[in-house]
Design a protein around this motif. Structure first.
Motif, PDB file in Angstrom:
ATOM      1  N   LYS A 128       0.842  -1.208   0.000  1.00  0.00           N
ATOM      2  CA  LYS A 128       0.000   0.000   0.000  1.00  0.00           C
ATOM      3  C   LYS A 128       0.873   1.253   0.000  1.00  0.00           C
ATOM      4  CE  LYS A 128      -3.831   2.058   2.561  1.00  0.00           C
ATOM      5  NZ  LYS A 128      -4.698   1.928   3.714  1.00  0.00           N
ATOM      6  N   VAL A 129       1.953   1.243   0.789  1.00  0.00           N
ATOM      7  CA  VAL A 129       2.867   2.379   0.867  1.00  0.00           C
ATOM      8  C   VAL A 129       3.582   2.594  -0.479  1.00  0.00           C
ATOM      9  CG1 VAL A 129       5.026   3.175   1.931  1.00  0.00           C
ATOM     10  CG2 VAL A 129       3.223   2.217   3.348  1.00  0.00           C
ATOM     11  N   GLU A 130       3.967   1.482  -1.117  1.00  0.00           N
ATOM     12  CA  GLU A 130       4.689   1.559  -2.389  1.00  0.00           C
ATOM     13  C   GLU A 130       3.794   1.981  -3.547  1.00  0.00           C
ATOM     14  OE1 GLU A 130       6.443  -2.296  -2.739  1.00  0.00           O
ATOM     15  OE2 GLU A 130       7.960  -1.898  -1.207  1.00  0.00           O
ATOM     16  N   ALA A 131       2.468   1.820  -3.411  1.00  0.00           N
ATOM     17  CA  ALA A 131       1.547   2.139  -4.506  1.00  0.00           C
ATOM     18  C   ALA A 131       1.326   3.624  -4.682  1.00  0.00           C
ATOM     19  CB  ALA A 131       0.211   1.467  -4.266  1.00  0.00           C
TER      20      ALA A 131
END
Length: 131
Positions: A128-131
Motif C-alpha cells: 500500500k505504501v509503495e503504490a
C-alpha cells in the motif's frame, strides 16, 4: 536432522522430501523444503514487527472473547484458540479495519496463526505504501 544457526544451515540425508524446517533467526524466518526433484528450496522472509504481532494478538483475543489471562502468541493457531471458519473471517475483517488493508480471499484462507496474519499485514501495508 537439521542444524540452523544465524549464518548457516546443515542438513543430513535422513530428511524426507516433504520435510519443512522453520526457524526464527532474529526477525528473519527461514523455511526450507524439498522439491520433488530432491533439491532444497529456501525461503527467507522478514517477520512482522513486534507491535504488529501484538496488535494481531489483541484483535484475536477480542474477536474470540478470550479471557485476559489466556495466552496468545505468534505461534497460536486460530483453531487451537477455538476459532471456527466464521471466526477466522471476522478476525480478518477486524485486521482489515485496524490496518486499513484489504485481504484477498485466497490469502485469508492461508492464515492459520497469529504470525502468519501479522506477516501478511506487513506485506500488504508495504504494498500500500509503495503504490
Amino acid at each position: 536432522m537439521a542444524t540452523i544457526s544465524a549464518t548457516s544451515a546443515t542438513f543430513r540425508s535422513s530428511l524426507k522430501p516433504s520435510t519443512k524446517i522453520n526457524e526464527m533467526i532474529g526477525k528473519t524466518s527461514v523455511t526450507v523444503s524439498w522439491a520433488k526433484n530432491g533439491f532444497p528450496c529456501f525461503r527467507v522472509s522478514c517477520a512482522a514487527k513486534p507491535e504488529t504481532v501484538q496488535k494481531v494478538c489483541e484483535i484475536v483475543r477480542k474477536q474470540l472473547a478470550l479471557p485476559a489471562e489466556s495466552e496468545v502468541t505468534p505461534e497460536s493457531k486460530f483453531s487451537a484458540l477455538g476459532a471456527d471458519s466464521l471466526d477466522t473471517v471476522e478476525i480478518v475483517m477486524g485486521l482489515e479495519e485496524e490496518f486499513g488493508i484489504s485481504v484477498e480471499e485466497e490469502s485469508s484462507e492461508n492464515i492459520t496463526t497469529v504470525q502468519e496474519a501479522a506477516d501478511l499485514i506487513e506485506k500488504l501495508v508495504q504494498k500500500k505504501v509503495e503504490a
